[in-house]
Design an enzyme around this catalytic site. Structure first.
Site, mmCIF file in Angstrom:
data_model
loop_
_atom_site.group_PDB
_atom_site.id
_atom_site.type_symbol
_atom_site.label_atom_id
_atom_site.label_comp_id
_atom_site.label_asym_id
_atom_site.label_seq_id
_atom_site.Cartn_x
_atom_site.Cartn_y
_atom_site.Cartn_z
ATOM 1 C CD GLU A 248 28.762 36.778 100.835
ATOM 2 O OE1 GLU A 248 28.659 37.329 101.940
ATOM 3 O OE2 GLU A 248 28.434 37.338 99.766
ATOM 4 C CG ASN B 233 20.419 27.415 122.437
ATOM 5 O OD1 ASN B 233 20.759 27.515 121.263
ATOM 6 N ND2 ASN B 233 19.172 27.575 122.844
ATOM 7 C CG ASP C 192 49.907 54.657 106.541
ATOM 8 O OD1 ASP C 192 49.140 54.331 107.477
ATOM 9 O OD2 ASP C 192 49.514 54.872 105.381
ATOM 10 C CG ASP D 56 46.245 55.722 107.842
ATOM 11 O OD1 ASP D 56 46.340 54.626 108.440
ATOM 12 O OD2 ASP D 56 45.920 55.810 106.640
ATOM 13 C CB ILE E 45 43.063 53.105 108.019
ATOM 14 C CG1 ILE E 45 42.016 54.116 108.517
ATOM 15 C CG2 ILE E 45 42.434 52.163 106.999
ATOM 16 C CD1 ILE E 45 41.556 55.092 107.451
ATOM 17 C CG ASP F 9 48.100 52.263 110.607
ATOM 18 O OD1 ASP F 9 48.550 52.513 109.477
ATOM 19 O OD2 ASP F 9 47.901 53.134 111.475
ATOM 20 C CG ASP G 130 30.191 40.476 98.091
ATOM 21 O OD1 ASP G 130 30.205 40.038 99.256
ATOM 22 O OD2 ASP G 130 29.458 41.417 97.726
ATOM 23 C CE1 TYR H 77 20.041 39.618 97.484
ATOM 24 C CE2 TYR H 77 22.193 38.737 98.091
ATOM 25 C CZ TYR H 77 20.889 39.054 98.424
ATOM 26 O OH TYR H 77 20.436 38.813 99.691
ATOM 27 C CG LEU H 78 26.109 37.591 90.148
ATOM 28 C CD1 LEU H 78 26.862 36.421 89.525
ATOM 29 C CD2 LEU H 78 26.895 38.881 89.967
ATOM 30 C CD GLU I 144 18.742 41.935 89.439
ATOM 31 O OE1 GLU I 144 19.635 41.808 90.306
ATOM 32 O OE2 GLU I 144 18.963 42.333 88.268
#
Length: 579
Positions: free
Chosen positions: A290, A325, A39, A41, A43, A37, A219, A223-224, A226
């Site tokens: 991904e 494990n 500045d 704030d 974030i 961060d 990303d 799912y691009l 159907e």
């Protein structure tokens, strides 16, 4: 009972010289909100990332991948984009982005942006105009008037379930139709069967390529698309019978909403856009994809005989299958599965952590942090590191009243921790000062981990041996010829000792030994490899290992303690000195 695991062995041909920048690249995922961060704030922001680029260069990174930075209402922390050409104001502006881009070029780092093409925010102008049936945008999203239900009601046109639970269809009162959202209802799916959508998203890529980025991580690729509508309806998906919860996405087998054939052609089209730019200046732009899907589907992202796809389709074999494990034999199985599936003319990649999974040490064992980083940096080709894994950051428990992850907030106080990704997204731990050196704010967007005063960059950089020191030595060493070009021969001895040999003829070889068990084990290399030299030099080892670097050890009798790894080298005709 004694368990015997047969010896596993396989051999890969050596790689060619003259590698492009990404082919043996080290990539670092920055979650901007949590990195630095600038500045006050609370974030993280782009100027904060710019401030820390020298650190990323110093730890051996080649590429810097930023999680989403575009304008967003933050329903899903940037994965709901309201403007693909603007920077989220919390993170900065286009000037801040340019400072970041310029500094990357100055340091020889390659900047990679997250591209979220499946959907937009419901606050995007595209969607607002689509709701209004604007002529240009009316078919930018997947709409359906619904089908007749009981008592003259309208019900969704299929049984599809979203990733975040419940129906994938949401009724829009203004348009009087359902729209599709594979994720949150605030994330309506774009309609890639509309050529105007395809061209617009290509133009988004061009916009950022014109600003100097070296590529994109794509990303949620599966799912691009159907399945297409038939006779006014979408086909229902079959029940999986793995859960009796009809709101759970696992309730269905996603035959109609994932991995559709058109998805791969779209990837190939985006690669063609990147190649347009690469040809103009002979600098390769890369695509990472991904997709949590089957390995054969991931391999398709590479391309085919007529079209190139992603250079780096993320390999999730380890992250999806290896558990706390898991044995050395288990790990070898998933490494071999990827290497066997990967086309011979493509590059491997290894991903052990990201923003959607628990941190490496928390997920696979705190004692094994160095073991896994040794594997990451010595397996063939490309390595991807999630921020903070180089110092061994761990999950931080976040109470219900401070939880912000939408996946968790949509559950309840009794069950939220099973869904929350917040524990792996806490601020980067730079030093022992206020807020771990991340921010000067009174309150940070997520709490800083409790252990920051003893686990941070500054302390580890000053230590004689630490996760960070080991990581830096590994990233430096992996640039040597044996690890950039060497073949690989992998063996498993017993149940828990995984050993692999990387070799270049007339140069030498490296042996990596990883003990996944808790008990010490003698290496016994002469029984594993032909012509194994009796003594080899230690390059680097886990923090738990007391053997100093650079010393020579007897590779048959050397005992490697449990949950640790060691890298050994032998250079033919030389008395090697490791810097």
């Amino acid at each position: 009972m004694k368990i015997f695991v047969p010896l596993l062995s396989f051999l890969l041909a050596g790689l060619t010289t003259g590698l492009d920048w990404w082919e043996h690249g080290n990539f670092y995922q920055v979650y901007p909100r949590s990195f630095k961060d600038s500045d006050g704030d609370g974030i993280g922001d782009l100027d904060g990332v710019t401030e820390k680029l020298k650190y990323l260069k110093d730890i051996g990174m080649d590429g810097v991948w930023l999680s989403p930075i575009f304008s967003s209402p933050m329903a899903d922390f940037g994965y709901d984009i309201s403007n693909f050409r603007e920077i989220q104001t919390e993170y900065g502006d286009l000037d801040a982005f340019q400072r970041l881009s310029d500094k990357c070029k100055q340091l020889g780092l390659h900047l990679i942006l997250d591209f979220v093409p499946n959907h937009t925010s419901d606050q995007h102008e595209y969607f607002k105009k689509s709701v209004q049936k604007d002529e240009t945008y009316k078919d930018f999203y997947v709409w359906h008037p619904g089908v007749h239900g009981p008592n003259n009601t309208k019900v969704p046109p299929s049984n599809w379930i979203s990733v975040f639970r419940g129906s994938s269809w949401e009724w829009n009162e203004e348009r009087q139709e359902f729209y599709l959202h594979q994720f949150l209802k605030e994330q309506p799916d774009l309609n890639y069967r509309n050529p105007a959508v395809v061209e617009e998203m290509k133009n988004v890529l061009r916009y950022w390529l014109d600003r100097g980025v070296s590529g994109f991580r794509i990303d949620a690729v599966p799912y691009l698309f159907e399945s297409d509508i038939i006779d006014g309806r979408y086909r229902n998906e079959p029940e999986s019978r793995t859960t009796d919860d009809p709101e759970n996405p696992a309730y269905l087998v996603h035959t109609q909403t994932m991995d559709q054939p058109e998805t791969y052609d779209m990837i190939y089209q985006w690669r063609a856009v990147l190649d347009e730019y690469s040809k103009t200046d002979n600098r390769t732009r890369i695509m990472m994809t991904e997709g949590y899907t089957s390995l054969p589907k991931i391999i398709e992202f590479f391309g085919n005989a007529t079209a190139n796809g992603a250079q780096i389709p993320f390999n999730f074999e380890v992250i999806s299958n290896v558990k706390k494990n898991s044995t050395g034999a288990d790990f070898a199985t998933y490494v071999k599965r990827w290497l066997d599936a990967k086309p011979a003319n493509r590059r491997s990649n290894w991903v052990l952590g990201n923003h959607d999974n628990n941190r490496l040490g928390s997920r696979l064992g705190e004692n094994k942090i160095d073991l896994y980083n040794i594997a990451l940096q010595t397996l063939p080709d490309i390595a991807v590191t999630y921020y903070g894994e180089e110092i061994g950051m761990l999950d931080q428990w976040i109470p219900w009243n401070e939880t912000v992850d939408p996946a968790a907030c949509r559950s309840d106080e009794a069950s939220y921790s099973a869904y929350s990704r917040d524990p792996a997204r806490t601020p980067m731990q730079w030093d022992s000062g206020k807020n771990a050196g991340f921010s000067k704010a009174a309150k940070t967007w997520l709490p800083v981990a409790d252990n920051y005063k003893t686990l941070n960059v500054k302390i580890q950089d000053r230590a004689r041996k630490s996760h960070l020191k080991i990581f830096k030595k590994l990233t430096k060493y992996r640039k040597r010829q044996i690890l950039t070009e060497g073949d690989i021969d992998i063996k498993v001895s017993g149940e828990n000792l995984l050993v692999y040999k990387r070799k270049v003829d007339k140069v030498g070889y490296v042996v990596v030994a990883l003990n996944f068990g808790t008990e010490p084990v003698a290496l016994g290399l002469s029984s594993l490899f032909d012509r194994a030299d009796q003594r080899m030099q230690v390059v680097v080892s886990s923090n738990r290992v007391s053997t100093p670097d650079n010393v020579w050890v007897d590779v048959d009798n050397y005992v490697l303690i449990g949950e640790s790894g060691i890298v050994l080298q032998y250079l033919w005709g030389k008395n090697p000195i490791v810097s």
